[in-house]
Design an enzyme around this catalytic site. Structure first.
Site, PDB file in Angstrom:
ATOM      1  N   GLU A   5      24.824  -8.433 -15.277  1.00 14.40           N
ATOM      2  CA  GLU A   5      23.456  -8.395 -15.789  1.00 14.40           C
ATOM      3  C   GLU A   5      22.784  -9.686 -15.381  1.00 14.40           C
ATOM      4  O   GLU A   5      23.149 -10.762 -15.831  1.00 14.40           O
ATOM      5  CB  GLU A   5      23.472  -8.253 -17.316  1.00 14.40           C
ATOM      6  CG  GLU A   5      24.039  -6.912 -17.759  1.00 14.40           C
ATOM      7  CD  GLU A   5      24.413  -6.885 -19.227  1.00 14.40           C
ATOM      8  OE1 GLU A   5      23.836  -7.647 -20.015  1.00 14.40           O
ATOM      9  OE2 GLU A   5      25.318  -6.097 -19.577  1.00 14.40           O
ATOM     10  N   ASP A  54      16.793 -14.663 -27.904  1.00 13.84           N
ATOM     11  CA  ASP A  54      17.923 -15.489 -27.472  1.00 13.84           C
ATOM     12  C   ASP A  54      18.105 -16.744 -28.298  1.00 13.84           C
ATOM     13  O   ASP A  54      17.141 -17.372 -28.732  1.00 13.84           O
ATOM     14  CB  ASP A  54      17.740 -15.867 -26.002  1.00 13.84           C
ATOM     15  CG  ASP A  54      17.994 -14.671 -25.096  1.00 13.84           C
ATOM     16  OD1 ASP A  54      19.128 -14.174 -25.115  1.00 13.84           O
ATOM     17  OD2 ASP A  54      17.066 -14.229 -24.414  1.00 13.84           O
TER      18      ASP A  54
END
Lengths: 257, 393
Positions: A47, A58
């Protein structure tokens, strides 16, 4: 050519390892050698992160990698060029993962077309709403032979998981806990109960578990319940401290498996 | 209904809920319940009571005679600066904390730039006895010390946001991350008409008390509810949304939004989003956004900490695109001069945000019979330091 993600999940059902890293991190041109080392080390899927200035899902580790990649000069255009080079030597499935805004500025149609031409197999766009995907992305994505993966979390309703499953060709990304990336270590009873619940749902797609997978123990735990695991922050941490990517990446993966 | 949010959460092409799955249940819970909650008579009576007895509403509509003489029009000031805590922000925090209680939440988080929304949130949390965490950019913490201490005195925990450029945008990111990590017991009180649907609509509704009062005050004063102009400054746009709300369908009322041009729209140090922004997605909604060609969000600049946000609420983007609202901008210099002028001519030291709205007076061609309402969104106490550094008084 058949989509590499679809082929992978047809062939392999257990212990699939997918690794996330940010393109352009730790140095602008490290993207290719990292992909090559990951393939050599035996990962099943990559990814590739498209860096963004405001990565709200995140934690600190991946935030920092986004900032460094942007400071290094990474752009969507450059990332797609690097992907073309990567495809000369790397054959594992590659998904592009990132937030919607850089993609929107590049142009949705142009992005899907250019990503397919560069050798991407699909996308993970966490802030793309499922309904908007179905209305205005799905036919475009499928027309180019690509797939899109959606996230589900422990608070996602069964009805919605079914809807995601129906919209998915490839695999589902099951977030292990209600958290941002890289904030957890180890799994508690509730999380294991959630993994079991997913396992018992008999989804048509495979699912991989990500968020909180950082070492051999957590990797093996999730592989008991899911078709495999996704590692992100722990790998970014390795890249932060690594002086020999080739060697360190091989060691990292061999210690997991 | 042309300017109302539609059932999918959009104003024209703007709005929506572009959020990661981990936030979906929280937003969905709010989306499904907010209208029902705020339309309940028990909610409305508690909200109205608190606005009256605690905030001090209705705020006066004051005819500024000397200013009117200078600009040759009838200029009224809507005195949101007289609200408890010094700005309009508390209209929204009162509303949202009541919603949070109805949803059974025990904890509150918020983001703040200059600290006004943080103080307004800390205030209502103290009032309701709820735990409060406010995220604030590390840089803003250093620049806005008194507001940081006000929040602490009120019992809130102020957490520095040390990511990105360490200002409002980053504080908002951190608040969203906190919410992802604490999805069930926490409500996020967003301070402006930004964020994923239903926030822009919910915050607009709570702030709409401003235009509701303007209308009834003008009827009392002049016999009809329609001014010729309503002027408000826009950062994210909550005071403007409130001041415009009940006039949106009265197309003969000119609505004027004033953005912060900073050191000049083309100086590279500006926060004039409609002039510089393109369609983009940040903090969960599609709107106009200051960004690079590659879609990275640009850090805005204004002398006013409350206006340096890189986007505007999706309602405002729609009002800009449809031409319903005229967008102007004022530079730092123009705003500071207007702030000093208002202080000297009317005895009111405005917040520097609100001074941007006052600065629009000299950009409009007004007629002598025109009725002009300026939404004076906040008072200048918090900006004393900036006025002192400015020095030209």
């Amino acid at each position: 050519m058949k989509n590499r993600v679809v082929s992978l999940f047809e062939k392999k059902k257990k212990n699939i390892l997918s690794v996330f890293y940010t393109a352009g991190f730790p140095s602008l041109n490290a993207t290719k050698e990292i992909a090559e080392a990951l393939q050599q080390g035996g990962v099943d899927m990559i990814e590739l992160g498209i860096p963004f200035s405001d990565p709200v899902a995140d934690g600190p580790t991946i935030q920092a990698s986004n900032k460094i990649a942007l400071d290094n000069g990474m752009t969507v255009t450059l990332l797609l060029e690097q992907l073309k080079q990567i495809r000369k030597t790397v054959s594992v499935p590659i998904l592009l993962m990132g937030y919607l805004n850089p993609v929107l500025q590049y142009g949705i149609e142009r992005f899907v077309k250019d990503a397919a031409a560069a050798g991407a197999d699909g996308f993970i766009l966490p802030d793309l709403p499922l309904d908007e995907y179905l209305d205005s992305w799905q036919s475009l994505v499928e027309q180019h032979g690509l797939v899109t993966t959606f996230l589900i979390s422990p608070t996602t309703s069964e009805e919605r998981i079914r809807k995601v499953d129906a919209a998915t060709k490839g695999f589902i990304y099951a977030v292990s806990s209600s958290s941002t990336t890289g904030t957890r270590t180890g799994f508690d009873e509730d999380q294991v109960a959630y993994f079991k619940r997913l396992q018992s749902m008999q989804l048509k797609n495979s699912f991989l578990i990500g968020f909180g997978v950082s070492n051999r123990e957590t990797y093996q735990t999730v592989c008991e319940y899911a078709n495999g695991a996704i590692i992100g922050s722990a790998f970014i941490k390795l890249l932060q401290s690594s002086t020999n990517h080739q060697q360190d990446i091989q060691t990292f993966i061999s210690q997991l498996k | 209904m042309k300017y109302q949010v539609n059932e999918k959460g959009f104003y024209g092409q703007f709005g929506g809920a572009y959020i990661p799955e981990m936030l979906y249940p929280n937003i969905e819970e709010l989306r499904l319940q907010y209208l029902q909650i705020i339309n309940e008579p028990s909610f409305q009576s508690e909200f109205d009571q608190l606005l009256k007895d605690y905030v001090g509403r209705p705020t006066p509509l004051f005819l500024a005679k000397r200013l009117s003489k200078k600009y040759k029009a009838n200029i009224y000031l809507k005195r949101e600066d007289l609200c408890h805590t010094g700005a309009h922000k508390i209209n929204n925090t009162i509303g949202q904390i009541l919603v949070a209680k109805k949803l059974g939440k025990q904890k509150i988080i918020a983001e703040t730039g200059a600290g006004q929304h943080g103080v307004a949130t800390a205030t209502v949390c103290a009032l309701m006895g709820m735990e409060c965490i406010v995220y604030m950019g590390q840089l803003d913490i250093e620049r806005q010390r008194p507001n940081v201490e006000r929040m602490r005195i009120l019992g809130a925990k102020v957490v520095p946001a040390t990511s990105g450029n360490m200002t409002l945008k980053d504080a908002t990111n951190e608040a969203m991350r906190h919410w992802i990590n604490h999805p069930t017991d926490t409500h996020y009180i967003i301070g402006s008409v930004v964020g994923p649907h239903p926030y822009p609509d919910m915050v607009s509704r709570f702030q709409s008390v401003i235009s509701e009062e303007i209308k009834s005050q003008l009827i009392h004063e002049l016999g009809n509810p329609f001014p010729d102009y309503v002027i408000a400054c826009v950062g994210g746009g909550s005071n403007a949304a409130g001041a415009f709300y009940h006039f949106l369908n009265d197309e003969h009322v000119n609505l004027v939004a004033v953005e912060a041009a900073g050191k000049g729209v083309d100086s590279g140090e500006s926060a004039a989003t409609t002039a510089l922004g393109k369609v983009g997605i940040l903090h969960g909604s599609k709107s106009l956004l200051m960004q690079t060609a590659d879609g990275q969000v640009v850090e805005p600049y204004s002398i006013s900490a409350g206006l340096d946000y890189p986007g505007i609420g999706p309602l405002h983007a729609h009002l800009f695109e449809t031409g319903r609202v005229q967008f102007l901008s004022a530079t730092d210099d123009e705003a500071m001069n207007a702030g000093i002028e208002l202080s000297r001519m009317e005895g009111i030291i405005p917040a520097i945000e609100s001074a941007h709205a006052v600065a629009a007076l000299s950009q409009l061609s007004l007629n002598e019979d025109d009725v002009v309402v300026i939404n004076l969104s906040g008072r200048g106490d918090k900006d004393l330091e900036t006025y002192i550094r400015w020095g030209k008084y």
